[in-house]
Motif scaffolding. Structure first.
Motif, PDB file in Angstrom:
ATOM      1  N   ALA A  38      -7.165  11.322   1.345  1.00  0.00           N
ATOM      2  CA  ALA A  38      -6.250  10.015   0.768  1.00  0.00           C
ATOM      3  C   ALA A  38      -6.567   9.661  -0.808  1.00  0.00           C
ATOM      4  O   ALA A  38      -7.095  10.025  -1.488  1.00  0.00           O
ATOM      5  CB  ALA A  38      -6.304   9.179   1.847  1.00  0.00           C
ATOM      6  N   THR A  39      -5.439   9.633  -1.048  1.00  0.00           N
ATOM      7  CA  THR A  39      -5.026   8.452  -2.236  1.00  0.00           C
ATOM      8  C   THR A  39      -3.857   7.365  -1.562  1.00  0.00           C
ATOM      9  O   THR A  39      -3.083   7.360  -1.719  1.00  0.00           O
ATOM     10  CB  THR A  39      -3.907   9.311  -3.143  1.00  0.00           C
ATOM     11  N   LEU A  40      -4.719   6.209  -1.668  1.00  0.00           N
ATOM     12  CA  LEU A  40      -4.070   4.954  -2.137  1.00  0.00           C
ATOM     13  C   LEU A  40      -4.346   4.303  -3.324  1.00  0.00           C
ATOM     14  O   LEU A  40      -4.916   4.019  -3.886  1.00  0.00           O
ATOM     15  CB  LEU A  40      -5.812   4.672  -0.534  1.00  0.00           C
ATOM     16  N   THR A  41      -2.493   4.147  -3.376  1.00  0.00           N
ATOM     17  CA  THR A  41      -2.441   3.076  -4.135  1.00  0.00           C
ATOM     18  C   THR A  41      -2.128   1.776  -3.546  1.00  0.00           C
ATOM     19  O   THR A  41      -1.183   1.137  -2.654  1.00  0.00           O
ATOM     20  CB  THR A  41      -0.918   3.614  -5.095  1.00  0.00           C
ATOM     21  N   TYR A  42      -2.914   0.603  -4.389  1.00  0.00           N
ATOM     22  CA  TYR A  42      -2.962  -0.537  -3.840  1.00  0.00           C
ATOM     23  C   TYR A  42      -2.386  -1.404  -4.694  1.00  0.00           C
ATOM     24  O   TYR A  42      -2.838  -1.456  -5.885  1.00  0.00           O
ATOM     25  CB  TYR A  42      -4.640  -1.180  -3.054  1.00  0.00           C
TER      26      TYR A  42
ATOM     27  N   LYS B 160      -8.112   2.606   6.878  1.00  0.00           N
ATOM     28  CA  LYS B 160      -7.137   1.515   7.199  1.00  0.00           C
ATOM     29  C   LYS B 160      -7.513   0.283   5.776  1.00  0.00           C
ATOM     30  O   LYS B 160      -8.462  -0.934   6.060  1.00  0.00           O
ATOM     31  CB  LYS B 160      -6.833   0.969   8.849  1.00  0.00           C
TER      32      LYS B 160
ATOM     33  N   VAL C 107       0.926  -0.764   0.550  1.00  0.00           N
ATOM     34  CA  VAL C 107       0.090   0.160   0.445  1.00  0.00           C
ATOM     35  C   VAL C 107       1.096   0.799   0.310  1.00  0.00           C
ATOM     36  O   VAL C 107       2.510   1.453   0.660  1.00  0.00           O
ATOM     37  CB  VAL C 107      -0.887   0.061   1.321  1.00  0.00           C
ATOM     38  N   HIS C 108       0.448   2.191  -0.445  1.00  0.00           N
ATOM     39  CA  HIS C 108       1.367   3.144  -0.776  1.00  0.00           C
ATOM     40  C   HIS C 108       0.080   4.516  -0.430  1.00  0.00           C
ATOM     41  O   HIS C 108      -0.810   4.889  -0.965  1.00  0.00           O
ATOM     42  CB  HIS C 108       2.086   4.158  -2.066  1.00  0.00           C
ATOM     43  N   TYR C 109      -0.025   4.934   1.071  1.00  0.00           N
ATOM     44  CA  TYR C 109      -1.050   6.228   1.143  1.00  0.00           C
ATOM     45  C   TYR C 109       0.203   7.284   1.487  1.00  0.00           C
ATOM     46  O   TYR C 109       1.114   7.424   1.612  1.00  0.00           O
ATOM     47  CB  TYR C 109      -1.304   5.359   3.253  1.00  0.00           C
TER      48      TYR C 109
ATOM     49  N   TYR D 156       3.958   5.362   4.139  1.00  0.00           N
ATOM     50  CA  TYR D 156       2.809   6.680   4.835  1.00  0.00           C
ATOM     51  C   TYR D 156       3.461   7.843   4.693  1.00  0.00           C
ATOM     52  O   TYR D 156       4.646   7.912   4.560  1.00  0.00           O
ATOM     53  CB  TYR D 156       2.291   5.771   5.986  1.00  0.00           C
TER      54      TYR D 156
ATOM     55  N   ILE E 205      -1.816  11.193   2.557  1.00  0.00           N
ATOM     56  CA  ILE E 205      -2.725  11.809   3.233  1.00  0.00           C
ATOM     57  C   ILE E 205      -2.647  13.724   3.267  1.00  0.00           C
ATOM     58  O   ILE E 205      -1.497  13.320   3.770  1.00  0.00           O
ATOM     59  CB  ILE E 205      -3.099  10.951   4.471  1.00  0.00           C
TER      60      ILE E 205
ATOM     61  N   TYR F  12      -7.894   6.166  10.095  1.00  0.00           N
ATOM     62  CA  TYR F  12      -7.743   7.165   8.838  1.00  0.00           C
ATOM     63  C   TYR F  12      -8.317   5.059   8.161  1.00  0.00           C
ATOM     64  O   TYR F  12      -8.613   4.510   9.293  1.00  0.00           O
ATOM     65  CB  TYR F  12      -6.851   7.346   8.490  1.00  0.00           C
TER      66      TYR F  12
END
Length: 629
Positions: free
Chosen positions: A56-60, A181, A37-39, A208, A41, A179
């Motif tokens: 947040a932008t989350l790359t999974y 998660k 994961v790359h958060y 993070y 925030i 946040y």
């Protein structure tokens, strides 16, 4: 149960996933995978409303061999309010905390916009409603192996006025849970667990990148390194060295665009290879700092020769936390932990005084209710046994809480092995049994005796029980912490000191910054010892019982060469097998022999140079065989 049946069951457990949700069948890391994961925030603290407004932008990245069609997120703060499973457990077990709180005192985490997955809005559903600590999403398209998806999230988070691993008081905030998660996906599938008192954490490793927008006078402690902005430490500094390793990470992505109100500031924290991000803020914090310097061997993960130590404490703490006390104790803890494990895996360590008593661990940071050395050792120990060796605390809390409790007692010289180094204790006076011995036993021995009493009363459960399946919170704590600690004590007794240390080093070296499970631990112990240990892990993790042996007969005879041979017959009376130590005392002291683990009745032969004066089972009390005492 016969020995063959026990071994068959242990083998089935190894191959059938209950103890191996992340470890490949080999028991080693070949074939291991974990998601990434790359958060990024941006979180703004709205003090008048006691809220954090988050985006947040989350790359999974799906590194599993499976195509994913759904996704789960934890919204932990929703536990601290009426209607949650946490509150239901409190009510059922006679605790009053969150179940009757009204607005604005209860905690919550709410999406303020519909999350998007690769640009497609997807509304959450809550499979455990009215509990809302787990949010479920049906993906708008399948996510095949090796592919990634970008998720955008917007939410508000408010900690509760009742403290429990989060909370607020005045302008002080502990944002341990705050946040959305993403839930872990491992070999066992998704792990979406409603947050309850008898539960902990489990997170995906990743990056993070968190920018906190707060009033300018707030002083912040957090996971990660403050790579830009002012966390408030220089102005709050009272003692020591302020060292911020802003260049600890290379290839840091560009900072997000942030609008900062005139009376606020933006502080950007960055961390890699962590599975959670927590932070605390208070304008009252005092800062003290130090540097933990050591020269490290090469490892398969990045390390830093210099680690920044940050301590944040509150007014009135100067005589306890201040003047370098907490800084030195933090360095003392890390020094000890590196000796038994290996290099600390991150560039900074923060120890802060939270609002609540007790303590909770997070990657790179511990929140403590006091500056007590044992607490710092315990929560600091979790940097290794939770943060770096990341077990699934929902399924296997004994892997971190029990082990951390044992290594804390070890550091304080309170384990059976350290007590044994002082020599055998005096036996109780004839006829007084437990009562006489209780006047001289250590705290660790008292915990062991207490566990025996619980077992005799039928109040124990296997430590491998999933957290939510323990009968109550008290049983969970007793099994995961105390009985778990006893297990590691007995594993050390089985392996011996040198192999036990080798086991810890092998386990850490292979599994640092990965998810671990029972199979990973067992395989490391077997690898260094060259012995099968499925029987040990099965009985201690999946059964409840006691180590109870009896010395039923002892004969001694002088040999032609002038030496003496003692033959001691021992019999297993309890549920657990153990290679029991048997001691023969001569004028020169004790000579220890040891039985095998599997026979129910066996004879242990011990040779001594002098005439035997006494034969005793486990004279140094390195086992928890209490019944025969």
């Amino acid at each position: 149960m016969t020995i063959s049946a026990l071994l068959a069951m242990a083998l089935a457990l190894q191959q059938g996933i209950p103890g191996a949700n992340t470890t490949p069948p080999s028991g080693d890391t070949t074939g291991y995978w974990q998601q990434h994961v790359h958060y990024q925030i941006v979180a703004t603290l709205d003090e008048p409303a006691h809220l954090v407004h988050g985006a947040a932008t989350l790359t999974y990245v799906n590194r599993s061999p499976d195509t994913l069609h759904e996704m789960y997120f934890q919204q932990y703060l929703n536990a601290f309010r009426p209607g949650s499973r946490w509150s239901a457990a409190d009510a059922r077990e006679g605790r009053v905390r969150f179940q009757h709180l009204g607005d604005p005192d209860y905690g919550y985490e709410r999406f303020t916009a519909t999350p998007t997955f690769d640009g497609v809005p997807v509304a959450p559903d809550y499979p455990d409603a009215p509990d809302s600590t787990v949010a479920h999403f049906a993906l708008p398209h399948p996510l095949p192996p090796g592919d990634s998806i970008v998720i955008r999230l917007a939410w508000d988070a408010r900690p509760s006025t009742v403290l429990r691993r989060q909370g607020r008081r005045g302008r002080s905030y502990d944002f341990a849970q705050w946040y959305p998660k993403v839930v872990v996906y491992d070999r066992g599938g998704w792990e979406p667990n409603p947050f309850v008192p008898a539960g902990e954490l489990y997170g995906e490793f990743g990056t993070y990148d968190v920018t906190l927008v707060v009033p300018a006078d707030q002083v912040i402690g957090a996971t990660g390194v403050p790579i830009s902005g002012d966390p408030g430490w220089a102005e709050a500094k009272r003692w020591g060295t302020l060292y911020i390793p802003r260049d600890a990470y290379d290839r840091v992505p560009p900072a997000p665009a942030v609008t900062v109100p005139p009376a606020d500031k933006a502080v950007r924290f960055f961390a890699r290879n962590v599975h959670h991000f927590a932070w605390s803020a208070s304008p009252d914090y005092r800062y003290e700092g130090g540097i933990f310097v050591r020269h490290l061997p090469a490892t398969h993960f990045k390390t830093w020769d210099t680690v920044a130590i940050n301590v944040l404490y509150r007014p009135g703490d100067d005589s306890t936390w201040g003047h370098g006390v907490a800084v030195r104790r933090s360095i003392q803890a890390l020094t000890w932990l590196e000796k038994i494990w290996g290099p600390y895996a991150w560039p900074q360590f923060t120890n802060l005084h939270r609002l609540e008593g007790g303590g909770t661990e997070f990657p790179m940071m511990i929140m403590d209710g006091s500056d007590d050395l044992s607490l710092i050792l315990h929560e600091g120990g979790h940097q290794f046994t939770y943060g770096i060796l990341a077990d699934n605390e929902w399924r296997s809390g004994w892997m971190d809480e029990g082990l951390t409790s044992y290594q804390t007692s070890w550091a304080l010289g309170q384990t059976p092995q350290e007590l044994a180094a002082q020599g055998p204790p005096l036996p109780p006076r004839l006829g007084e049994g437990y009562r006489a011995y209780a006047t001289t036993m250590s705290a660790a021995q008292g915990r062991g005796l207490g566990m025996v009493r619980l077992d005799l009363a039928g109040h124990t459960q296997p430590i491998g029980t999933p957290a939510h399946d323990f009968r109550d919170f008290g049983t969970y704590n007793a099994m995961i912490y105390t009985r778990g600690e006893l297990m590691y004590s007995q594993l050390r007794d089985v392996l011996g000191d040198s192999l036990f240390r080798a086991f810890l080093h092998d386990y850490y070296d292979r599994w640092a910054l990965k998810h671990v499970d029972e199979r990973a631990m067992e395989a490391s112990a077997e690898r260094v010892s060259g012995r099968p240990l499925g029987w040990f892990f099965h009985e201690w993790v999946h059964e409840a019982g006691m180590v109870d042996y009896a010395l039923t007969r002892a004969t001694t005879s002088e040999q032609p060469n002038g030496t003496w041979v003692t033959r001691a017959t021992i019999e297993r009376r309890g549920a657990y097998w153990h290679p029991m130590p048997v001691g023969v005392r001569t004028d020169s002291g004790w000579t220890i022999g040891r039985g095998e683990w599997e026979p129910d009745r066996q004879t242990v032969t011990i040779a001594t140079a002098g005439r035997p004066l006494e034969v005793r089972l486990d004279p140094y009390h390195t086992t928890y065989d209490w019944d025969r005492r």
